[in-house]
Design an enzyme around this catalytic site. Structure first.
Site, short mmCIF file in Angstrom:
data_model
loop_
_atom_site.label_atom_id
_atom_site.label_comp_id
_atom_site.label_asym_id
_atom_site.label_seq_id
_atom_site.Cartn_x
_atom_site.Cartn_y
_atom_site.Cartn_z
N GLY A 1 0.87 -1.18 0.02
CA GLY A 1 -0.03 0.03 -0.03
C GLY A 1 0.94 1.22 0.00
O GLY A 1 2.16 1.13 0.10
N PHE A 2 0.14 2.41 0.09
CA PHE A 2 0.90 3.62 0.04
C PHE A 2 1.85 3.76 1.32
O PHE A 2 3.11 3.79 0.97
CB PHE A 2 0.03 4.97 0.17
CG PHE A 2 0.21 6.19 0.47
CD1 PHE A 2 1.38 6.71 -0.29
CD2 PHE A 2 -0.05 6.73 1.36
CE1 PHE A 2 1.92 8.06 0.03
CE2 PHE A 2 0.16 7.99 1.87
CZ PHE A 2 1.34 8.68 1.08
N ASP B 1 0.06 -8.70 1.48
CA ASP B 1 -0.87 -7.78 0.87
C ASP B 1 -1.89 -8.35 0.10
O ASP B 1 -1.31 -9.49 -0.72
CB ASP B 1 0.12 -6.53 0.18
CG ASP B 1 -0.97 -5.51 0.12
OD1 ASP B 1 -0.64 -4.34 0.77
OD2 ASP B 1 -2.06 -5.60 -0.54
N THR C 1 -13.10 -6.30 7.30
CA THR C 1 -11.45 -6.32 7.22
C THR C 1 -10.70 -5.67 8.00
O THR C 1 -9.72 -6.23 8.66
CB THR C 1 -11.08 -5.52 5.71
OG1 THR C 1 -11.79 -5.95 4.78
CG2 THR C 1 -9.48 -5.57 5.27
N TYR D 1 -16.02 3.17 9.52
CA TYR D 1 -14.56 3.21 9.34
C TYR D 1 -13.86 3.50 10.83
O TYR D 1 -13.04 2.95 11.49
CB TYR D 1 -14.03 4.00 8.41
CG TYR D 1 -12.67 4.29 8.41
CD1 TYR D 1 -11.64 3.05 8.16
CD2 TYR D 1 -11.88 5.26 8.21
CE1 TYR D 1 -10.35 3.06 8.21
CE2 TYR D 1 -10.52 5.29 7.96
CZ TYR D 1 -9.79 4.32 8.09
OH TYR D 1 -8.40 4.06 8.14
N LYS E 1 -11.99 1.29 13.54
CA LYS E 1 -10.59 1.46 14.19
C LYS E 1 -10.41 1.52 15.51
O LYS E 1 -9.55 1.33 16.17
CB LYS E 1 -9.99 2.89 13.25
CG LYS E 1 -9.61 2.44 11.98
CD LYS E 1 -8.46 1.45 12.02
CE LYS E 1 -7.89 0.92 10.73
NZ LYS E 1 -6.63 -0.01 10.71
#
Ligand code: UDP
Length: 323
Positions: A10-11, A31, A95, A149, A153
């Protein structure tokens, strides 16, 4: 050290992997390439100390094999990006919660140090600025999917702290504020790569809402410096840290800055949120990190000016376009 990074393609993950390799560590990355891309790892893919696995953070066997091998785990794999979150809330919740559950369970077995990547989204619609780590969290209604989200988290954070308290698992929680730099894609809604792409193409730059909303953008290289220092700081264990730059800019000012630095051909246009996002979106006006805690812990915090960050992103995007 042996380092295991989830979301390594990822970034943020790919920049972290590159830094770890540059520092002489051995790196395993896991990943599923859902939002990451192998091309992000081009600079290190062939390095003898870099190992890439394609798979999910929810596969217990694979995760436990990789955690067992590592000295430190950075759990960055997650569903991110406001657009993705609003469009695929089930995927986001599953996820994020399941992934952290699997990682923490594996880390707890052998007492491995594990970094759980959280987000400034957990502060939700808080209005007491700047946001400090012990502040209350203020989420919107469950009918607005954006907050799924934040909530997923927050659960990850609670679970990590629960492992720390009950099993003494050495966890560190990092709340990333808007982190930007080369390789970030605009596909999932992120503003800087979107504006830069629009500016370079001479297209309209699309500001959502009034554009008076403000954000603080931290350069990815500086965010990673924070992670590397935290990994050398035993006192960080069991704690939560904001990681971000505390200089604010409005989205209107950001649009002007990027327009001017990409050749000045684009028009800046405003779009209603209802036209920009699927139903279930709600924006927040301001979001500033308190950086006192991170600075006291590691003697460092991100300070790169937005102008320099934007120039780096433009340079990388222009290079990519020409390659
Ligand atoms: N934004 C915008 N145009 C875009 C993408 C985003 O005006 O093409 C706005 C967005 O509504 C938000 C801010 O820019 O107010 C930052 O958005 P981003 O998705 O990058 O991050 P976050 O909302 O998580 O801070």
């Amino acid at each position: 050290m042996k380092i295991f990074i989830t979301g390594g393609a990822g970034f943020i993950g790919s920049h972290l992997a590159e830094r770890c390799i540059a520092d002489g560590h051995e790196v395993w990355s896991l990943d599923d390439l859902s939002t990451g891309a192998i091309s992000n790892l081009d600079p290190i893919l062939e390095h003898p100390k870099f190992h890439q696995r394609i798979g999910s953070v929810t596969s217990e066997e694979l995760v436990s094999e990789l955690v067992d091998r590592a000295d430190v785990v950075f759990h960055l794999a997650a569903a991110v990006g406001v657009k993705l979150i609003v469009e695929r809330p089930t995927h986001t919740i599953e996820t994020n919660v399941r992934g952290s559950e699997v990682i923490l369970k594996a880390a707890a077995k052998k007492g491995k140090r594990v970094f759980i990547a959280s987000t400034s989204e957990v502060y939700g619609k808080g209005v007491k600025l700047p946001f400090a780590e012990d502040d209350d969290l203020l989420f919107g209604a469950t009918t607005k999917s954006r907050w799924a989200y934040a909530c997923s988290k927050a659960i990850d954070e609670w679970l990590a702290l629960a492992y720390y308290r009950e099993r003494q698992t050495p966890v560190v929680i990092t709340r990333f504020f808007n982190t930007v730099g080369p390789r970030q894609t605009g596909r999932y809604g992120m503003v800087i790569p979107t504006f830069v792409r629009q500016g370079l193409a001479g297209e309209d730059i699309t500001v959502y809402g009034s554009g008076d909303q403000r954000r603080c953008f931290g350069y990815v290289g500086e965010v990673i410096e924070c992670l590397m220092r935290l990994a050398q700081t035993p006192e960080a264990i069991g704690k939560v840290f904001n990681i971000g730059n505390d200089r604010e800019i409005s989205i209107n000012a950001l649009a002007e800055l990027i327009r001017d630095r990409t050749g000045g051909k684009s028009r800046i246009v405003h779009m209603n949120y209802e036209d920009a996002y699927p139903e279930g979106f709600e924006d927040m006006e301001r979001r500033i990190p308190s950086v006192e805690k991170i600075e006291a812990a590691i003697g460092y915090r991100p300070t790169m000016p937005i102008e320099d960050i934007v120039d780096r992103v433009i340079e990388a995007a222009a290079l990519e376009e020409n390659s």
